[in-house]
Design a protein around this motif. Structure first.
Motif, PDB file in Angstrom:
ATOM      1  N   GLN A  48       0.831  -1.204   0.000  1.00  0.00           N
ATOM      2  CA  GLN A  48       0.000   0.000   0.000  1.00  0.00           C
ATOM      3  C   GLN A  48       0.869   1.258   0.000  1.00  0.00           C
ATOM      4  O   GLN A  48       0.582   2.228  -0.718  1.00  0.00           O
ATOM      5  CB  GLN A  48      -0.934  -0.024   1.208  1.00  0.00           C
ATOM      6  CG  GLN A  48      -1.939  -1.157   1.155  1.00  0.00           C
ATOM      7  CD  GLN A  48      -2.707  -1.393   2.446  1.00  0.00           C
ATOM      8  OE1 GLN A  48      -3.552  -2.265   2.477  1.00  0.00           O
ATOM      9  NE2 GLN A  48      -2.447  -0.652   3.504  1.00  0.00           N
ATOM     10  N   ASP A  49       1.955   1.243   0.762  1.00  0.00           N
ATOM     11  CA  ASP A  49       2.855   2.404   0.830  1.00  0.00           C
ATOM     12  C   ASP A  49       3.555   2.640  -0.501  1.00  0.00           C
ATOM     13  O   ASP A  49       3.686   3.781  -0.953  1.00  0.00           O
ATOM     14  CB  ASP A  49       3.895   2.215   1.930  1.00  0.00           C
ATOM     15  CG  ASP A  49       3.287   2.217   3.329  1.00  0.00           C
ATOM     16  OD1 ASP A  49       2.197   2.791   3.510  1.00  0.00           O
ATOM     17  OD2 ASP A  49       3.918   1.628   4.230  1.00  0.00           O
ATOM     18  N   VAL A  50       3.994   1.574  -1.138  1.00  0.00           N
ATOM     19  CA  VAL A  50       4.680   1.711  -2.434  1.00  0.00           C
ATOM     20  C   VAL A  50       3.720   2.259  -3.485  1.00  0.00           C
ATOM     21  O   VAL A  50       4.094   3.116  -4.298  1.00  0.00           O
ATOM     22  CB  VAL A  50       5.315   0.373  -2.872  1.00  0.00           C
ATOM     23  CG1 VAL A  50       5.716   0.393  -4.336  1.00  0.00           C
ATOM     24  CG2 VAL A  50       6.524   0.057  -1.997  1.00  0.00           C
ATOM     25  N   ALA A  51       2.464   1.817  -3.464  1.00  0.00           N
ATOM     26  CA  ALA A  51       1.475   2.346  -4.409  1.00  0.00           C
ATOM     27  C   ALA A  51       1.329   3.855  -4.236  1.00  0.00           C
ATOM     28  O   ALA A  51       1.272   4.609  -5.221  1.00  0.00           O
ATOM     29  CB  ALA A  51       0.128   1.645  -4.217  1.00  0.00           C
ATOM     30  N   GLU A  52       1.295   4.313  -2.982  1.00  0.00           N
ATOM     31  CA  GLU A  52       1.184   5.756  -2.748  1.00  0.00           C
ATOM     32  C   GLU A  52       2.430   6.495  -3.223  1.00  0.00           C
ATOM     33  O   GLU A  52       2.329   7.570  -3.822  1.00  0.00           O
ATOM     34  CB  GLU A  52       0.957   6.048  -1.264  1.00  0.00           C
ATOM     35  CG  GLU A  52       0.810   7.525  -0.993  1.00  0.00           C
ATOM     36  CD  GLU A  52       0.565   7.859   0.467  1.00  0.00           C
ATOM     37  OE1 GLU A  52       0.930   8.986   0.864  1.00  0.00           O
ATOM     38  OE2 GLU A  52       0.005   7.023   1.187  1.00  0.00           O
ATOM     39  N   GLU A  53       3.606   5.942  -2.983  1.00  0.00           N
ATOM     40  CA  GLU A  53       4.839   6.612  -3.428  1.00  0.00           C
ATOM     41  C   GLU A  53       4.911   6.675  -4.942  1.00  0.00           C
ATOM     42  O   GLU A  53       5.393   7.659  -5.507  1.00  0.00           O
ATOM     43  CB  GLU A  53       6.071   5.934  -2.832  1.00  0.00           C
ATOM     44  CG  GLU A  53       6.169   6.047  -1.318  1.00  0.00           C
ATOM     45  CD  GLU A  53       5.958   7.457  -0.782  1.00  0.00           C
ATOM     46  OE1 GLU A  53       6.541   8.416  -1.324  1.00  0.00           O
ATOM     47  OE2 GLU A  53       5.199   7.598   0.202  1.00  0.00           O
ATOM     48  N   ILE A  54       4.415   5.658  -5.618  1.00  0.00           N
ATOM     49  CA  ILE A  54       4.329   5.715  -7.080  1.00  0.00           C
ATOM     50  C   ILE A  54       3.348   6.822  -7.472  1.00  0.00           C
ATOM     51  O   ILE A  54       3.568   7.539  -8.455  1.00  0.00           O
ATOM     52  CB  ILE A  54       3.937   4.348  -7.672  1.00  0.00           C
ATOM     53  CG1 ILE A  54       5.111   3.375  -7.498  1.00  0.00           C
ATOM     54  CG2 ILE A  54       3.543   4.478  -9.138  1.00  0.00           C
ATOM     55  CD1 ILE A  54       4.808   1.938  -7.845  1.00  0.00           C
ATOM     56  N   LEU A  77      -3.103  14.117  -1.119  1.00  0.00           N
ATOM     57  CA  LEU A  77      -4.359  13.408  -1.352  1.00  0.00           C
ATOM     58  C   LEU A  77      -4.429  12.855  -2.766  1.00  0.00           C
ATOM     59  O   LEU A  77      -4.865  11.721  -2.988  1.00  0.00           O
ATOM     60  CB  LEU A  77      -5.535  14.347  -1.073  1.00  0.00           C
ATOM     61  CG  LEU A  77      -6.926  13.748  -1.118  1.00  0.00           C
ATOM     62  CD1 LEU A  77      -7.060  12.591  -0.137  1.00  0.00           C
ATOM     63  CD2 LEU A  77      -7.957  14.823  -0.808  1.00  0.00           C
ATOM     64  N   GLN A  78      -3.968  13.631  -3.721  1.00  0.00           N
ATOM     65  CA  GLN A  78      -3.960  13.195  -5.119  1.00  0.00           C
ATOM     66  C   GLN A  78      -3.072  11.966  -5.291  1.00  0.00           C
ATOM     67  O   GLN A  78      -3.453  11.006  -5.966  1.00  0.00           O
ATOM     68  CB  GLN A  78      -3.478  14.336  -6.017  1.00  0.00           C
ATOM     69  CG  GLN A  78      -3.449  13.995  -7.487  1.00  0.00           C
ATOM     70  CD  GLN A  78      -2.947  15.153  -8.333  1.00  0.00           C
ATOM     71  OE1 GLN A  78      -2.318  16.087  -7.838  1.00  0.00           O
ATOM     72  NE2 GLN A  78      -3.219  15.105  -9.616  1.00  0.00           N
ATOM     73  N   ALA A  79      -1.902  11.964  -4.690  1.00  0.00           N
ATOM     74  CA  ALA A  79      -0.991  10.818  -4.784  1.00  0.00           C
ATOM     75  C   ALA A  79      -1.594   9.592  -4.112  1.00  0.00           C
ATOM     76  O   ALA A  79      -1.481   8.471  -4.618  1.00  0.00           O
ATOM     77  CB  ALA A  79       0.352  11.162  -4.151  1.00  0.00           C
ATOM     78  N   ARG A  80      -2.226   9.794  -2.977  1.00  0.00           N
ATOM     79  CA  ARG A  80      -2.857   8.682  -2.256  1.00  0.00           C
ATOM     80  C   ARG A  80      -3.959   8.067  -3.105  1.00  0.00           C
ATOM     81  O   ARG A  80      -4.053   6.846  -3.240  1.00  0.00           O
ATOM     82  CB  ARG A  80      -3.409   9.191  -0.929  1.00  0.00           C
ATOM     83  CG  ARG A  80      -3.705   8.090   0.043  1.00  0.00           C
ATOM     84  CD  ARG A  80      -3.918   8.617   1.428  1.00  0.00           C
ATOM     85  NE  ARG A  80      -2.644   9.097   1.970  1.00  0.00           N
ATOM     86  CZ  ARG A  80      -2.526  10.054   2.877  1.00  0.00           C
ATOM     87  NH1 ARG A  80      -3.598  10.633   3.365  1.00  0.00           N
ATOM     88  NH2 ARG A  80      -1.351  10.422   3.322  1.00  0.00           N
ATOM     89  N   ARG A  81      -4.803   8.903  -3.701  1.00  0.00           N
ATOM     90  CA  ARG A  81      -5.886   8.389  -4.557  1.00  0.00           C
ATOM     91  C   ARG A  81      -5.328   7.677  -5.789  1.00  0.00           C
ATOM     92  O   ARG A  81      -5.876   6.670  -6.229  1.00  0.00           O
ATOM     93  CB  ARG A  81      -6.814   9.526  -4.970  1.00  0.00           C
ATOM     94  CG  ARG A  81      -7.684   9.995  -3.832  1.00  0.00           C
ATOM     95  CD  ARG A  81      -8.629  11.090  -4.284  1.00  0.00           C
ATOM     96  NE  ARG A  81      -9.421  11.561  -3.167  1.00  0.00           N
ATOM     97  CZ  ARG A  81      -9.905  12.782  -3.063  1.00  0.00           C
ATOM     98  NH1 ARG A  81      -9.694  13.664  -4.032  1.00  0.00           N
ATOM     99  NH2 ARG A  81     -10.610  13.137  -2.020  1.00  0.00           N
ATOM    100  N   MET A  85      -6.119   3.696  -6.828  1.00  0.00           N
ATOM    101  CA  MET A  85      -6.602   3.257  -8.131  1.00  0.00           C
ATOM    102  C   MET A  85      -5.559   2.455  -8.906  1.00  0.00           C
ATOM    103  O   MET A  85      -5.915   1.665  -9.774  1.00  0.00           O
ATOM    104  CB  MET A  85      -7.100   4.467  -8.930  1.00  0.00           C
ATOM    105  CG  MET A  85      -8.359   5.053  -8.310  1.00  0.00           C
ATOM    106  SD  MET A  85      -9.159   6.348  -9.274  1.00  0.00           S
ATOM    107  CE  MET A  85      -8.202   7.759  -8.814  1.00  0.00           C
ATOM    108  N   LEU A  86      -4.306   2.642  -8.578  1.00  0.00           N
ATOM    109  CA  LEU A  86      -3.253   1.840  -9.193  1.00  0.00           C
ATOM    110  C   LEU A  86      -3.326   0.409  -8.688  1.00  0.00           C
ATOM    111  O   LEU A  86      -3.255  -0.539  -9.468  1.00  0.00           O
ATOM    112  CB  LEU A  86      -1.875   2.449  -8.861  1.00  0.00           C
ATOM    113  CG  LEU A  86      -0.645   1.696  -9.354  1.00  0.00           C
ATOM    114  CD1 LEU A  86      -0.596   1.696 -10.886  1.00  0.00           C
ATOM    115  CD2 LEU A  86       0.613   2.359  -8.784  1.00  0.00           C
ATOM    116  N   LEU A  87      -3.484   0.260  -7.402  1.00  0.00           N
ATOM    117  CA  LEU A  87      -3.487  -1.067  -6.789  1.00  0.00           C
ATOM    118  C   LEU A  87      -4.822  -1.780  -6.990  1.00  0.00           C
ATOM    119  O   LEU A  87      -4.860  -2.968  -7.292  1.00  0.00           O
ATOM    120  CB  LEU A  87      -3.175  -0.938  -5.296  1.00  0.00           C
ATOM    121  CG  LEU A  87      -2.763  -2.198  -4.575  1.00  0.00           C
ATOM    122  CD1 LEU A  87      -1.567  -2.854  -5.235  1.00  0.00           C
ATOM    123  CD2 LEU A  87      -2.418  -1.874  -3.129  1.00  0.00           C
ATOM    124  N   VAL A  88      -5.917  -1.069  -6.843  1.00  0.00           N
ATOM    125  CA  VAL A  88      -7.257  -1.634  -7.004  1.00  0.00           C
ATOM    126  C   VAL A  88      -7.833  -1.070  -8.304  1.00  0.00           C
ATOM    127  O   VAL A  88      -8.642  -0.152  -8.299  1.00  0.00           O
ATOM    128  CB  VAL A  88      -8.158  -1.296  -5.786  1.00  0.00           C
ATOM    129  CG1 VAL A  88      -9.527  -1.950  -5.928  1.00  0.00           C
ATOM    130  CG2 VAL A  88      -7.490  -1.719  -4.484  1.00  0.00           C
TER     131      VAL A  88
END
Length: 152
Positions: A48-54, A77-81, A85-88
């Motif tokens: 989950q953390d790597v998805a946010e950093e990407i 917030l934009q990076a988190r979203r 959506m990248l992971l799911v």
């Protein structure tokens, strides 16, 4: 190959480095083309953390580590979203539907993330597309949960 390895391979221009020198509350951070991952966290948290950093790599401009201003908080917030959506992703949600994977717990197992992460991803889609939208012949209904059906 697990989902974390797959995600890292998709972003081969980045260097992923596990380190034990991060504060417990910090999961990962990106600096230039290096993503530093807290090796003391679980696989699920790291994914989950790597998805946010990407998400930061793809969307963030400048140093927002201070979170002082509205712009920095918006970019966070934009990076988190983006990470949600990248992971799911929608194509995988369709694959889940076809394989009768429907409950939040089954989805979390499929995506190798937490149930709360699934709900946050659904919220991200709701904010981006609305409560009801069509995608590749499927109607997604996010009003009060997650429902979908084939429309073609």
């Amino acid at each position: 190959m697990n989902r974390l390895e797959y995600l890292m391979s998709k972003y081969s221009e980045l260097k992923f480095v596990y380190t034990g020198r991060m504060a417990d509350f910090q999961g990962a951070t990106i600096y230039n083309d290096h993503v530093y991952i807290n090796e003391n966290r679980s696989y699920q948290q790291n994914l989950q953390d790597v998805a946010e950093e990407i998400g930061h790599y793809e969307t963030t401009v400048g140093d927002i580590s201070g979170q002082d201003g509205l712009n920095e908080r918006r970019q966070e917030l934009q990076a988190r979203r983006y990470g949600y959506m990248l992971l799911v992703d929608l194509d995988s949600l369709i694959a889940c539907y076809k394989n009768e994977i429907k409950t939040p717990w089954e989805l979390a197992d499929f995506f190798e993330c937490s149930v709360s992460y699934i709900w946050k991803a659904i919220d991200a889609y709701r904010l981006k597309y609305g409560e009801k939208f069509d995608y590749k012949g499927y109607c997604f209904n996010l009003n009060g949960g997650f429902n979908m059906k084939k429309i073609r």
